[in-house]
Design an enzyme around this catalytic site. Structure first.
Site, short mmCIF file in Angstrom:
data_model
loop_
_atom_site.label_atom_id
_atom_site.label_comp_id
_atom_site.label_asym_id
_atom_site.label_seq_id
_atom_site.Cartn_x
_atom_site.Cartn_y
_atom_site.Cartn_z
N GLU A 143 2.78 -12.59 11.65
CA GLU A 143 2.64 -13.98 11.18
C GLU A 143 3.53 -14.88 12.01
O GLU A 143 4.75 -14.89 11.85
CB GLU A 143 2.99 -14.09 9.69
N LYS A 185 5.78 1.34 -6.96
CA LYS A 185 4.81 0.61 -6.12
C LYS A 185 3.96 -0.38 -6.93
O LYS A 185 2.82 -0.66 -6.57
CB LYS A 185 3.92 1.58 -5.34
N ASP A 208 9.17 2.50 3.14
CA ASP A 208 7.80 2.60 2.65
C ASP A 208 7.25 1.20 2.38
O ASP A 208 7.65 0.55 1.41
CB ASP A 208 7.79 3.44 1.36
N HIS A 224 3.79 -24.26 10.78
CA HIS A 224 2.78 -23.22 10.90
C HIS A 224 1.72 -23.60 11.93
O HIS A 224 1.26 -22.76 12.69
CB HIS A 224 2.13 -22.95 9.54
#
Lengths: 409, 409, 409, 409
Positions: B106, B238, B312, B402
């Site tokens: 990004e 998670k 992870d 952006h």
């Protein structure tokens, strides 16, 4: 407590990434580590990173290409990729047998998804559909009081066409589907919902919404606008939210499969009854612990596919919500997943980077609506993973699989 | 709707990854794509992925090494890494100036975090602390009825030492901190909380909890156990959860900084008042849309650091919750973040892979409690990112940044 | 928009309620309404309330007694009470056949609960247990920064006995079970958990916690305390919360029953299979719409019993969360409810008011732990209601019952 | 554990309430208590309730009237009512000075709301508006698989007029505003949103939705419908839910007031700064503990007004969510509340019962849109209560007020 003096001045941000800037950063970073080591009286090599693992030749050669996606570029990190398949899908947008590349460092993960995928393929394949698409931005407008908020929303309803034109003028692919106001006294949020073509579209909708806001700020709104913000932290961008769960953000996709009782036994080493029994406990666990939805490990599939195919891995935070359900059909097992917030594209973001583009190409997505097809593949992969982990947990094999593949290596 | 016949038989899972197995997979996958293209009457090369971008020479050479972390290995995906810093930290476990590697595609993200980090450094640095550590597994036990659940929990309290010994016998580094029962009629969940040394520890606590469960199943429990599961989907593994938000899962870290008014203006191009005004709107946005906590984009920092350092990445789903707060101190700005669910380690998982190990080494973590220091660096990076994005949104620069970095490339 | 002038000066608060003050209020209120009517050119009697329905003779006579529970007393409102039963309970604290008074104006409600109760009685009765008790107050302490929060909590651990003594000195019946700190950077919440004897205990724990806070503020805490509050809006007092759902607030009670297949058909006009099928849909509905827990209408039983027996009806907001579960036992149906936040007492609050005291007496609670028994009766009543409504919805009778009893009257 | 034998056979449900049936129930209940006392060797009078407090002469006389709202009627419970005011409102639907009747047994509550109301009146009054109205029912439709769900929703879009006609044919006052489908694989929920005239309308929308469902079940839908339910437990009926918080259920109303600094000091004994400081802590407390929205004690006002005016007190469970916000306007204090789920009517439910009708009449609601005006009064009362409690907590007076009014009586 005072921060110790440091001779390191830090990195100035530089726009244009090149082989030379990357190497210059490494030089600074290495000097710093050497200095720290010297001060600590330690040998320098022990502490230092090995630049060739990150700033390898290919990463240096492609510096400018990568530089369009990142600043302060120093090279690339390499994640191992495994493939599962055939993921047999019989969906609205995806149809056929797909290999799915997954990038992860969690041993046993790819093996587990592969087992689920194989079982679903043998069961005849997975039904999939994209149920809705709509990427949200939610600008916020602040007024002096409640009545002004009301007048503002009333005025907005008279400017629908102009607002759409202002937003859509910024993009070739995005379309403004709807603007839904949410008033909290003197603050008005506008839920602006867009389609984004084949892109995930986060930047697209930010730019379009910014134009929409600027139109409002410049127009003849009859009440004074105290402040406005292009995003009022309401959209659920990179955050699990009830809004996303309820109304969808990005692509909402669902996938399901009917697994014959015999295949549950042979392919999954469990039984329909045992899997349903675990499902009840797991569902209650989700509710008791306050999760958004109820599912086992969507995040594993999402992170692995997002990383492999150049999606924004930070979106795992919002995508990893939804529902896994199972029910008996006679002795057979019907399994379904629904993910309301899948954020994927086949153009834009990291999808054009060398290895990511290859991973995308490897799947063989259809030419028409490839991003919708990808969303269905993501949902189908999640389904395969849910089936496999529920089978393992229900039959008591979960720990053994992890120990075998993760520990005894 | 029937799935079209396909000649592709899919990939058999193979345990031991080598250069040869990786190439064999590629051969299968390429054949499939070629076949699909042939059937569709298209030129084959247009569809095909470029194997050298994934199965490059180094990835093939290290196949066995990567194979300990993944199955069906076909090579590696490369993510660009940028560095921010100095991240000046004055914390309980981290202390000094740190460069932080972030892997993302990004554009503008690294630049924004770097701006925040620089501002915090000029403000004198960031206070950090790990407030608690405790990784959870929550096995579930199913009984015939309510009374048996009650008797089971009563019996458990008489076996505390034996349970701890059973769990801790499986691990050198893990310690069982507590077992907290949660009864819902005939189902009992046990919230088992562990320290995990310098590892993130997900496998460690699974194996320990499995041993604990097996002890229970084999012991002289006075009520019949219908079923047990090593994880009742209660732990928030998670998954963003209220449990994790409230009690922590993994490492709970907090970070804060006091930024002088002048630096808010010069470094962040906003004002204390404007940032607080946006903070109120953003906070309400979080609440209205039903997020777990209230923050702007923790997920960006988490995903970028987790990927770069071999953590992870699926844990972003649970880590990306928490709180960002700001308050005025006279004209100055006090900013704080708290993340209750940071899942990081300096050993285990993907931390030993070549580029990831280098990224970890690049930071120069202390020898003592390096994983705690890393958790504090993660929190401090999140703080830098929150400050930068809030400044940009409050001053109306968010979209421009952006557009400039992401679009006009 | 300006508020129209009004000659009405409003009510001054008066401490001591008597027959005369009540009548004086009525006189003011009636004058006001007459004045409004006069201004509107309407006949006065049409608008006016009938004082004798509220300020009836008994309510005037008992003005001083009611005045201990309320200010600005004008009389009483009358809610119809129906009774269900036998509610056959076989619990840890409640044991026997109980009639349960329910105050409601929703037609069909009492009939539905009665049906459920009768079915459970014929099935052999309901198992119940209070699983935990602990009423929470959560004072908040504000510091200058993160490090001070940490030092404060460290210091607290050295004052455990003194804190308990300070809190318990204010109450004969309350006991401080635990103090659990929750740190968010520079703010520390203390979850103070108490038992409260036979009372619901909201005032008791407020007063005890105030004393605890005052001890802290006056003690030799090594870090400066900027501000403290007796309640940081963290306890879930009169608010549904994840904290309450997870850890309990007040009394956590559970109830379950096993209903033979035949009785499901005859007593509930449904089948085990149909009820389970609806249960799956209802459970998903709860999750999708973001409820705290998953249940059908606990609030109906809670409001009706709380009002009839002098409990605090505002606590319905926090009590009406929890879980209803059903599973097949062969062809029979096992049903369970768990309510983690029941707020009831047999002394204090409105329990001593004339009609409320009679309603409590009517149940025939045991002399030992009557409040625990009452909590079990509440849970058992909820169970009866869940069974009845699920049966009605699963068999398509829900609307008919409401139409018949509510509309055709 | 076996339930002890009991000679009490329980109450048969009877439709028509009369003086005689009420007395017959009392006779049964008294016999039972006497029997229990005899068996326990206790004097009978000590255990027995006093029937005259519940089955008083007026309650017996009006048995048939009450019997339309309840089954198994035995009399009435009496709750003390206090009045606050003037509640000065300058709203879209309510305008003027209103006395508000509140039924509660929590001492200090009415005094606190009265203080808030007086302060708001002196500040010039409260702005209010009903922002949306729409009562939800959410029937659920179950299919064999995902594709059928999709085809069903497609078909539905072709039947919009017929569905509306089917629903609206059942009601004179209700209007179907919208039907929004929510698909989770093979289950489709339809969010049916209605206006309900001056009624709260829960029964109205149930009956209308039942007709809508029956139309669907009987129509030529091209896919087989496995099951349907008039409510899929998705609507948030009597449950706090994210859906209700986001989209509103019933009436969504907002209220705000600007309090001069001087009045904060004199009227509320606090300061703008202190109230904002507490607001930040309280807001964080809400978020940390996982509440739906952020507010202090809406439930108190809601329960007290709902009970006094014949609303459904069980709806407190869903109504008691929303937001309280404060901000500085110079030295003055701007306070706002928004409640998205207010469930009130001026006809239907218990609004026609004798004392409840009087309490409604006492307020002097306008003839036009009286239920909307009532919703605004409810919101304004909540605002008054939030201001008062925040002032008390911020200034440390909260406990003292409770001790004084509740304990030393």
């Amino acid at each position: 407590m005072a921060v110790s003096a440091s001779s390191w001045q830090g990195l100035p941000p530089r726009r244009r990434a090149t082989r030379d800037t990357a190497l210059a950063y490494w030089s600074q970073l290495t000097d710093r580590n050497d200095g720290d080591a010297r001060r600590a009286g330690q040998p320098q090599t022990a502490l230092g990173p090995d630049p060739t693992t990150i700033a390898d030749e290919a990463s240096l050669r492609d510096a400018e290409r990568y530089g369009a996606n990142i600043e302060n570029y120093i090279g690339t990190v390499k994640l191992p990729v495994g493939v599962i398949g055939p993921l047999r899908i019989n969906g609205v947008n995806a149809s056929g047998d797909y290999p799915v590349p997954m990038a992860t460092s969690e041993a046993a993960l790819v093996a587990s998804y592969h087992r689920g995928a194989s079982t679903c393929a043998r069961a005849g394949g997975i039904q999939t559909a994209v149920l809705s698409t709509g990427l949200i931005r939610t600008p916020a407008f602040v007024f002096d009081n409640l009545m002004q908020s009301g007048l503002f929303v009333e005025w907005l309803t008279t400017r629908e066409d102009a607002l759409r034109q202002a937003a859509e003028a910024t993009t070739r692919h995005g379309r403004l589907l709807s603007i839904e106001p949410a008033i909290d006294n003197n603050i008005v949020y506008l839920v602006c919902r867009y389609t984004t073509g084949d892109a995930a579209g986060q930047n697209m909708v930010t730019i379009a919404t910014d134009a929409l806001c600027r139109y409002i700020a410049a127009a003849d709104c009859p009440v004074p606008l105290r402040r406005w913000y292009v995003e009022g932290n309401f959209s659920g961008d990179k955050k699990a939210s009830s809004l996303g769960l309820l109304t969808g953000r990005g692509r909402k996709a669902s996938a399901s499969v009917l697994i014959p009782a015999d295949l549950v036994r042979r392919g999954l080493k469990s039984t329909t009854e045992e899997m349903l029994a675990y499902g009840r406990v797991a569902n209650l666990g989700s509710l008791l612990s306050g999760q958004h939805g109820a599912q086992a490990h969507f995040a594993n599939a999402l992170a692995a596919i997002y990383i492999a195919t150049g999606q924004d891995a930070a979106c795992v935070a919002e995508s990893a919500v939804g529902f896994t359900r199972m029910e008996a059909r006679g002795d057979d097992l019907y399994c379904a997943v629904t993910l309301p917030n899948i954020l994927v594209g086949t153009v834009g973001g990291g999808t054009g980077l060398p290895s990511q583009a290859s991973a995308l190409a490897l799947m063989g997505l259809p030419a028409e609506n490839p991003a919708d097809a990808l969303a269905e593949i993501v949902a189908a992969t999640c389904l395969a993973g849910e089936i496999s982990i529920v089978a393992a947990l229900s039959a008591g094999h979960f720990t053994r699989a992890h120990r075998k593949l993760a520990r005894e290596r």
